[in-house]
Structures are given as structure tokens and as C-alpha cells.
Design a protein around this motif. Structure first.
Motif, mmCIF file in Angstrom:
data_model
loop_
_atom_site.group_PDB
_atom_site.id
_atom_site.type_symbol
_atom_site.label_atom_id
_atom_site.label_comp_id
_atom_site.label_asym_id
_atom_site.label_seq_id
_atom_site.Cartn_x
_atom_site.Cartn_y
_atom_site.Cartn_z
ATOM 1 N N ASP A 128 0.839 -1.200 0.000
ATOM 2 C CA ASP A 128 0.000 0.000 0.000
ATOM 3 C C ASP A 128 0.876 1.253 0.000
ATOM 4 O OD1 ASP A 128 0.935 0.356 2.618
ATOM 5 O OD2 ASP A 128 -0.995 -0.078 3.556
ATOM 6 N N GLU A 129 0.229 2.416 0.127
ATOM 7 C CA GLU A 129 0.946 3.694 0.100
ATOM 8 C C GLU A 129 1.957 3.842 1.228
ATOM 9 O OE1 GLU A 129 -2.395 3.298 0.217
ATOM 10 O OE2 GLU A 129 -3.413 4.751 -1.035
ATOM 11 N N ASN A 130 1.751 3.118 2.318
ATOM 12 C CA ASN A 130 2.658 3.202 3.466
ATOM 13 C C ASN A 130 3.713 2.101 3.461
ATOM 14 O OD1 ASN A 130 1.301 5.466 4.632
ATOM 15 N ND2 ASN A 130 -0.339 4.064 5.231
ATOM 16 N N ASP A 131 3.857 1.415 2.336
ATOM 17 C CA ASP A 131 4.843 0.358 2.149
ATOM 18 C C ASP A 131 4.545 -0.909 2.959
ATOM 19 O OD1 ASP A 131 6.994 -0.154 0.450
ATOM 20 O OD2 ASP A 131 8.468 0.128 2.038
ATOM 21 N N ASN A 132 3.272 -1.059 3.385
ATOM 22 C CA ASN A 132 2.860 -2.287 4.077
ATOM 23 C C ASN A 132 2.587 -3.379 3.045
ATOM 24 O OD1 ASN A 132 2.725 -1.114 6.756
ATOM 25 N ND2 ASN A 132 0.897 -0.038 6.034
ATOM 26 N N VAL A 133 3.106 -4.585 3.278
ATOM 27 C CA VAL A 133 2.847 -5.705 2.374
ATOM 28 C C VAL A 133 1.441 -6.225 2.654
ATOM 29 C CG1 VAL A 133 3.546 -8.027 1.686
ATOM 30 C CG2 VAL A 133 5.298 -6.322 2.256
ATOM 31 N N LEU A 134 0.572 -6.164 1.644
ATOM 32 C CA LEU A 134 -0.817 -6.593 1.783
ATOM 33 C C LEU A 134 -1.052 -7.985 1.208
ATOM 34 C CD1 LEU A 134 -2.522 -3.257 0.708
ATOM 35 C CD2 LEU A 134 -1.974 -4.030 3.027
ATOM 36 N N HIS A 135 -0.225 -8.356 0.257
ATOM 37 C CA HIS A 135 -0.398 -9.643 -0.432
ATOM 38 C C HIS A 135 0.954 -10.029 -1.014
ATOM 39 C CE1 HIS A 135 -2.710 -12.677 -2.675
ATOM 40 N NE2 HIS A 135 -2.097 -12.299 -3.781
ATOM 41 N N ASN A 136 1.307 -11.305 -0.911
ATOM 42 C CA ASN A 136 2.549 -11.760 -1.537
ATOM 43 C C ASN A 136 2.401 -13.217 -1.954
ATOM 44 O OD1 ASN A 136 2.777 -13.187 0.839
ATOM 45 N ND2 ASN A 136 4.548 -12.083 1.599
ATOM 46 N N GLY A 137 3.331 -13.665 -2.750
ATOM 47 C CA GLY A 137 3.283 -15.044 -3.212
ATOM 48 C C GLY A 137 4.324 -15.306 -4.271
ATOM 49 N N THR A 138 4.159 -16.431 -4.942
ATOM 50 C CA THR A 138 5.061 -16.848 -6.005
ATOM 51 C C THR A 138 4.230 -17.167 -7.242
ATOM 52 O OG1 THR A 138 6.574 -17.804 -4.379
ATOM 53 C CG2 THR A 138 6.832 -18.543 -6.647
ATOM 54 N N ILE A 139 4.719 -16.748 -8.384
ATOM 55 C CA ILE A 139 4.061 -17.080 -9.644
ATOM 56 C C ILE A 139 5.077 -17.768 -10.555
ATOM 57 C CG2 ILE A 139 2.294 -15.290 -9.608
ATOM 58 C CD1 ILE A 139 4.094 -13.602 -11.415
ATOM 59 N N THR A 140 4.578 -18.654 -11.387
ATOM 60 C CA THR A 140 5.401 -19.298 -12.411
ATOM 61 C C THR A 140 4.870 -18.853 -13.755
ATOM 62 O OG1 THR A 140 5.780 -21.221 -10.999
ATOM 63 C CG2 THR A 140 6.191 -21.500 -13.360
ATOM 64 N N VAL A 141 5.758 -18.351 -14.591
ATOM 65 C CA VAL A 141 5.356 -17.887 -15.910
ATOM 66 C C VAL A 141 6.071 -18.695 -16.986
ATOM 67 C CG1 VAL A 141 4.723 -15.559 -15.185
ATOM 68 C CG2 VAL A 141 7.056 -16.029 -15.841
ATOM 69 N N GLU A 142 5.376 -18.856 -18.097
ATOM 70 C CA GLU A 142 5.890 -19.601 -19.249
ATOM 71 C C GLU A 142 6.118 -18.630 -20.405
ATOM 72 O OE1 GLU A 142 6.336 -22.985 -19.124
ATOM 73 O OE2 GLU A 142 5.557 -23.074 -17.078
ATOM 74 N N ALA A 143 7.107 -18.917 -21.216
ATOM 75 C CA ALA A 143 7.436 -18.075 -22.366
ATOM 76 C C ALA A 143 6.206 -17.861 -23.246
ATOM 77 C CB ALA A 143 8.553 -18.711 -23.182
ATOM 78 N N ARG A 144 6.042 -16.616 -23.674
ATOM 79 C CA ARG A 144 4.967 -16.209 -24.585
ATOM 80 C C ARG A 144 3.567 -16.395 -24.012
ATOM 81 N NH1 ARG A 144 6.547 -13.766 -29.594
ATOM 82 N NH2 ARG A 144 8.652 -14.448 -29.948
ATOM 83 N N GLU A 145 3.461 -16.625 -22.722
ATOM 84 C CA GLU A 145 2.159 -16.776 -22.067
ATOM 85 C C GLU A 145 1.851 -15.497 -21.295
ATOM 86 O OE1 GLU A 145 0.068 -19.470 -22.330
ATOM 87 O OE2 GLU A 145 1.501 -20.281 -23.777
ATOM 88 N N CYS A 146 0.609 -15.421 -20.821
ATOM 89 C CA CYS A 146 0.198 -14.301 -19.990
ATOM 90 C C CYS A 146 -0.336 -14.859 -18.681
ATOM 91 C CB CYS A 146 -0.879 -13.485 -20.695
ATOM 92 S SG CYS A 146 -1.427 -12.083 -19.697
ATOM 93 N N GLU A 147 0.348 -14.566 -17.596
ATOM 94 C CA GLU A 147 -0.048 -15.027 -16.272
ATOM 95 C C GLU A 147 -0.904 -13.939 -15.632
ATOM 96 O OE1 GLU A 147 -0.439 -17.581 -13.125
ATOM 97 O OE2 GLU A 147 0.532 -18.003 -15.032
ATOM 98 N N LYS A 148 -2.102 -14.327 -15.147
ATOM 99 C CA LYS A 148 -3.018 -13.372 -14.509
ATOM 100 C C LYS A 148 -3.025 -13.635 -13.010
ATOM 101 C CE LYS A 148 -5.522 -13.633 -18.759
ATOM 102 N NZ LYS A 148 -6.553 -14.318 -19.471
ATOM 103 N N VAL A 149 -2.804 -12.576 -12.237
ATOM 104 C CA VAL A 149 -2.719 -12.684 -10.779
ATOM 105 C C VAL A 149 -3.753 -11.747 -10.161
ATOM 106 C CG1 VAL A 149 -1.222 -12.482 -8.757
ATOM 107 C CG2 VAL A 149 -0.248 -13.147 -10.976
ATOM 108 N N GLU A 150 -4.688 -12.339 -9.426
ATOM 109 C CA GLU A 150 -5.676 -11.522 -8.723
ATOM 110 C C GLU A 150 -5.088 -11.048 -7.401
ATOM 111 O OE1 GLU A 150 -10.236 -11.558 -6.977
ATOM 112 O OE2 GLU A 150 -9.394 -13.411 -7.792
ATOM 113 N N ILE A 151 -5.220 -9.754 -7.156
ATOM 114 C CA ILE A 151 -4.755 -9.185 -5.894
ATOM 115 C C ILE A 151 -5.848 -9.399 -4.856
ATOM 116 C CG2 ILE A 151 -4.017 -7.092 -4.700
ATOM 117 C CD1 ILE A 151 -3.124 -6.029 -7.471
ATOM 118 N N LEU A 152 -5.515 -10.142 -3.829
ATOM 119 C CA LEU A 152 -6.493 -10.446 -2.777
ATOM 120 C C LEU A 152 -6.417 -9.455 -1.642
ATOM 121 C CD1 LEU A 152 -5.935 -14.298 -2.735
ATOM 122 C CD2 LEU A 152 -7.662 -13.011 -3.983
#
Length: 152
Positions: A128-152
Motif C-alpha cells: 500500500d501507500e505506506n509500504d505495508n505488504v498486503l499480499h505476496n506469493g510466487t508465480i510461475t510464468v511460461e514463455a509467450r504466455e500471460c499469467e493473470k494474478v488476482e490481488i487479494l
């Protein structure tokens, strides 16, 4: 005497022809990246030289429900970090009803460099604006693909 002169000339021409044919048959194949998923794919390359590099797109997006939750908590802007690097920000009022299509202009979309691998894992943080971590995780992406990540 004429026949004696012709023999060395014929042998010389035969040797020259053999040398030229040998050289042309040893020509090397054009090297380059032969993987069509790579960003530096070379249509003219006949032999892969290991130089292929890859990239993928990532879209971070927020649903209406999560948008309302953030706004109720006075969070107006979300900043997205990939492996510690800021990739951009997203206003919490800009929500999507479902995961947006790549290239739609919804959410925060950016390209990640996969280097010489056609698949890679990244760590992400949403702050957020105060530099608090609100959501984190790990994503795996593949070449020429589009990975969609919903912010919870």
C-alpha cells in the motif's frame, strides 16, 4: 609432346575442381535461435546456438469485492513488486469483474524477462501507500504466455 602438356593441365584442373567441391560441401549452417517461443527467434537459423531468450506477460488485477475492501480501509494505491523491483501501481478503484485479457488495458500488465529459460518462478509483493505488504506469493510464468494474478 602435346599430350604430355595436356596431362598436367588436366590433373591441375581436376585437383582444383575437387578442392572447390570440398570447400563448398563444408559450408557451415547458419546458427541462431531456432525456438519459435523465444523473443530472438531467427527464421533463417538452421542450427540452434543456445542464444534463445524468453519473455512473458503478467497482469495483476483486482476484483470489485477486493477493491471495496481496500477502499474501505483507506487504501487507494497498490504497488506491485517482482523479486523486489517495482513494476508499477494500480488504483484500487480500477477493478475488473473477471481476470482481464492480456492487452486489454485493465489491471497492471508488464513483461518479465525469463532469460535463457522458457519458464521461471518469481516472488511478488503488493504494497500500500505506506509500504505495508498486503499480499505476496510466487508465480510461475511460461514463455509467450500471460499469467493473470488476482490481488487479494
Amino acid at each position: 609432346m602435346k599430350n604430355k602438356t595436356r596431362l598436367p593441365i588436366a590433373l591441375t584442373l581436376a585437383a582444383l575442381l575437387f578442392t572447390l567441391l570440398s570447400i563448398s560441401s563444408c559450408s557451415t549452417k547458419k546458427q541462431g535461435c531456432t525456438n519459435t517461443d523465444a523473443i530472438n527467434y531467427d527464421l533463417n537459423a538452421e542450427e540452434d546456438d543456445g542464444s534463445c531468450t524468453y519473455a512473458a506477460d503478467v497482469v495483476f488485477w483486482i476484483s470489485e469485492v477486493n477493491s471495496d475492501t481496500y477502499i474501505a480501509g483507506s487504501v487507494n494505491t497498490l504497488s506491485i513488486y517482482i523479486d523486489g523491483d517495482l513494476k508499477g501501481s494500480l488504483a484500487t478503484i480500477n477493478f475488473s469483474s473477471s481476470a482481464p485479457a492480456c492487452g486489454s488495458g485493465e489491471g497492471l500488465e508488464f513483461e518479465v524477462n525469463l532469460g535463457s529459460s522458457n519458464s521461471k518462478q518469481f516472488n511478488f509483493e503488493v504494497k500500500d501507500e505506506n509500504d505495508n505488504v498486503l499480499h505476496n506469493g510466487t508465480i510461475t510464468v511460461e514463455a509467450r504466455e500471460c499469467e493473470k494474478v488476482e490481488i487479494l
